[in-house]
Design an enzyme around this catalytic site. Structure first.
Site, PDB file in Angstrom:
ATOM      1  N   CYS A  40     -74.502   9.845  36.542  1.00 52.37           N
ATOM      2  CA  CYS A  40     -75.142  11.166  36.419  1.00 52.37           C
ATOM      3  C   CYS A  40     -76.437  11.266  37.230  1.00 52.37           C
ATOM      4  O   CYS A  40     -76.708  12.283  37.877  1.00 52.37           O
ATOM      5  CB  CYS A  40     -75.386  11.521  34.958  1.00 52.37           C
ATOM      6  SG  CYS A  40     -76.229  10.242  34.001  1.00 52.37           S
ATOM      7  N   ASP A  69     -75.791  20.381  34.743  1.00 57.98           N
ATOM      8  CA  ASP A  69     -75.339  19.154  34.088  1.00 57.98           C
ATOM      9  C   ASP A  69     -74.398  18.375  35.004  1.00 57.98           C
ATOM     10  O   ASP A  69     -73.289  18.830  35.303  1.00 57.98           O
ATOM     11  CB  ASP A  69     -74.635  19.510  32.777  1.00 57.98           C
ATOM     12  CG  ASP A  69     -74.498  18.317  31.853  1.00 57.98           C
ATOM     13  OD1 ASP A  69     -74.456  17.177  32.367  1.00 57.98           O
ATOM     14  OD2 ASP A  69     -74.439  18.509  30.636  1.00 57.98           O
ATOM     15  N   HIS A  96     -72.682  15.808  34.275  1.00 62.23           N
ATOM     16  CA  HIS A  96     -71.637  15.117  33.520  1.00 62.23           C
ATOM     17  C   HIS A  96     -70.299  15.861  33.547  1.00 62.23           C
ATOM     18  O   HIS A  96     -69.314  15.369  32.991  1.00 62.23           O
ATOM     19  CB  HIS A  96     -72.084  14.925  32.069  1.00 62.23           C
ATOM     20  CG  HIS A  96     -73.364  14.147  31.933  1.00 62.23           C
ATOM     21  ND1 HIS A  96     -74.598  14.770  31.888  1.00 62.23           N
ATOM     22  CD2 HIS A  96     -73.612  12.820  31.879  1.00 62.23           C
ATOM     23  CE1 HIS A  96     -75.548  13.852  31.772  1.00 62.23           C
ATOM     24  NE2 HIS A  96     -74.989  12.662  31.783  1.00 62.23           N
TER      25      HIS A  96
END
Length: 580
Positions: free
Chosen positions: A413, A537, A539
């Site tokens: 990440c 994000d 992820h």
């Protein structure tokens, strides 16, 4: 007698609408003398997109006596067809406002115009033409013959394109237009009607997924350049006759070159379709003359460089200007050219505006880029009550797990957040280096002495400090590190982050525990201290589907509950370098 020196002088640039002139920007002329005015004005015209016009004269003055204004107008009125002069009085605090703007439209009177100062310009319709023209320039061996021949050939081409036989066909529509005629629409139609005629669906332009939520007015229409070779009675410019071909056999040396015409014509939606032909022809001829000047300046001997057209949006409005650069030059070699442009268009010397990496991204450019660009722009959430939003400035691309056919799920990440940060500097023109891979990031950390050689090829996490090391080593960007001992303290960082986005405008990487995210902005209430965070994000593991990304909150606003209250957080805040 001492020569009177004008403290600031130049021309206004804008679009004409039914409501009057909308002024987009101005150009600063170094020499305010009337004798140099025409030449400087013609030089500026070479940069303008079709529809963006020199709409008036701009000067700073300490006197608003009508006789002084009339004296100024008389100097330039015969050199500027619009006859519009804006005088801006310098007030005590040196601020630009409606109160210190005055208008003169004739030789005798000064008026107080109706002025609306806004950061954004009106929505514009863009018609783009891309067309290659191959020319042959005769060279006789004499000094300067190539440059003289090139000037002559380009002027002849401009004359040909200015003839009534030059027409433009709007792709995916039945519309054909020229300077003097229209087919497919009537002379009463306005340009917004062209959007309804187009069959092309540009609402989906990245892998069929990234939808434009903006008005269709901001779409780009494309057209082709054609030459009408059919002549009928009543339309001929001369007598009808059979063609006569003259063939002269002669040996001579010639230089062949291809001109990659790339012209944008931008008009207000309520502009008449009849204006497009004139705007487009003028813009093409302006660009050809700009190419001529670029060739002449960069030609060595009988070798002509290749040239490229780059479209820029230097203002907050969507109005464009076009710059011609020679191929093969580095950004360092073009720095003096950019300084000229920054001075001409009154741009700051501290941030890049006219680097090739700053060029405007059309929908087709975004497709080629391969990643989602600025997904946060399609979020419709309203601001927090009493809050002000401070957002990332400019463009970035969204990087997340499993992209590039590389499995970094559960460990990459921070690498992906770093890639997003590098993409921002790339798309703002600060660097032309490619987005680093995970292995290149790991090797950079080994090179700077932060990691052992065995780190390369591993699946180990990295944090904010490592991200800052990589930014410095890979693209020469320094960063500031901010930290909180636990997630609940991030509420105290609202003002600091707001200032960062207002001044620096770069995305922020934040790492805490085993998770990393990218902060794209904050919504901050100055009175209560409440703050929300715009999070990208990394992820996410799915395809480049903007609807899924927004609906599922992979890019969206998050409150304080989003953060782990007990985790330690570091933030990497990249700093803009002072360059142009």
């Amino acid at each position: 007698m001492a020569k009177e020196i004008c403290p600031f002088f130049g021309v206004l640039l804008g679009q004409e609408t039914k409501a009057g002139w909308h002024i987009t920007g101005c150009c600063h002329f170094i020499d305010p003398s009337p004798e140099k005015f025409t030449a400087q004005k013609e030089s500026v015209s070479q940069y303008l997109s079709g529809g963006l016009q020199i709409s008036g004269i701009f000067l700073e003055t300490h006197s608003l006596l009508e006789k002084d204004i009339a004296n100024t107008v008389s100097k330039y009125s015969n050199r500027h067809q619009n006859g519009l002069v804006i005088c801006v009085r310098q007030n005590k605090d040196n601020k630009f406002s409606e109160d210190n703007i005055f208008l003169s439209t004739d030789l005798n009177h000064v008026q107080k115009p109706t002025v609306s100062i806004t950061e954004d310009g009106p929505p514009l319709i863009t018609v783009r033409l891309r067309h290659s023209v191959t020319l042959s320039v005769r060279v006789d061996g004499k000094k300067g013959s190539l440059k003289n021949g090139l000037s002559s050939v380009i002027e002849n081409l401009c004359n040909t394109l200015s003839a009534a036989s030059t027409v433009y066909r709007l792709q995916d529509t039945p519309v054909v237009f020229s300077r003097t005629s229209l087919v497919g629409v009537t002379s009463e139609d306005v340009c917004s009607s062209l959007l309804d005629l187009s069959n092309a669906d540009q609402d989906e332009f990245v892998r069929g997924k990234q939808k434009q939520s903006k008005s269709k007015i901001e779409r780009t229409l494309h057209c082709d350049l054609l030459q009408n070779i059919t002549v009928t009675d009543g339309t001929s410019e001369g007598p009808l006759c059979a063609p006569i071909i003259q063939h002269n056999l002669e040996k001579f040396k010639a230089v062949k070159l291809t001109l990659p015409i790339d012209v944008c014509c931008q008009v207000h939606p309520d502009a008449m379709v009849t204006t497009l032909g004139e705007y487009m022809t003028t813009a093409i001829c302006n660009q050809l003359r700009a190419m001529r000047d670029c060739f002449i300046k960069n030609t060595e001997g009988d070798t002509l460089p290749n040239v490229q057209s780059f479209h820029f949006q230097p203002w907050k409005s969507s109005a464009m200007i076009t710059v011609i650069y020679p191929e093969g030059k580095t950004e360092e070699e073009l720095e003096s050219r950019r300084r000229e442009l920054h001075s001409l268009f009154c741009m700051s010397m501290s941030r890049p505006v006219f680097r090739r990496g700053n060029a405007f991204l059309f929908p087709e450019n975004i497709i080629q880029y391969g990643y989602l660009i600025n997904p946060h722009q399609y979020i419709t959430t309203q601001s927090m009550k009493g809050g002000t939003q401070y957002l990332v400035q400019g463009l970035y691309s969204y990087h997340h797990y499993m992209q590039d056919r590389f499995d970094d799920n559960m460990w990459g990440c921070a690498y992906r957040s770093l890639q997003t940060l590098v993409s921002w500097f790339q798309l703002q023109g600060y660097t032309n280096k490619p987005i680093p891979t995970h292995r290149e990031i790991q090797q950079a950390l080994v090179d700077v002495g932060d990691k052992e050689p065995k780190f390369v090829g591993s699946r180990q996490w990295i944090g904010s400090m490592e991200v800052s090391y990589c930014l410095d080593h890979i693209i020469g960007i320094t960063s500031r590190i901010a930290f909180v001992s636990e997630g609940s303290e991030l509420v105290t960082k609202g003002r600091e982050l707001a200032q960062h986005f207002e001044v620096q405008g770069t995305p922020v990487m934040i790492g805490g525990g085993v998770l990393a995210h990218t902060i794209l902005g904050v919504d901050f209430n100055e009175v209560t201290g409440d703050v929300k965070f715009l999070i990208l994000d990394p992820h996410y593991t799915g395809a480049e589907d903007l609807k899924v990304i927004l609906d599922k909150g992979w890019c969206g606003w998050k409150g304080m509950e989003f953060w782990d209250k007990t985790a330690h957080y570091n933030m990497c805040l990249p700093q803009r370098p002072v360059v142009i």
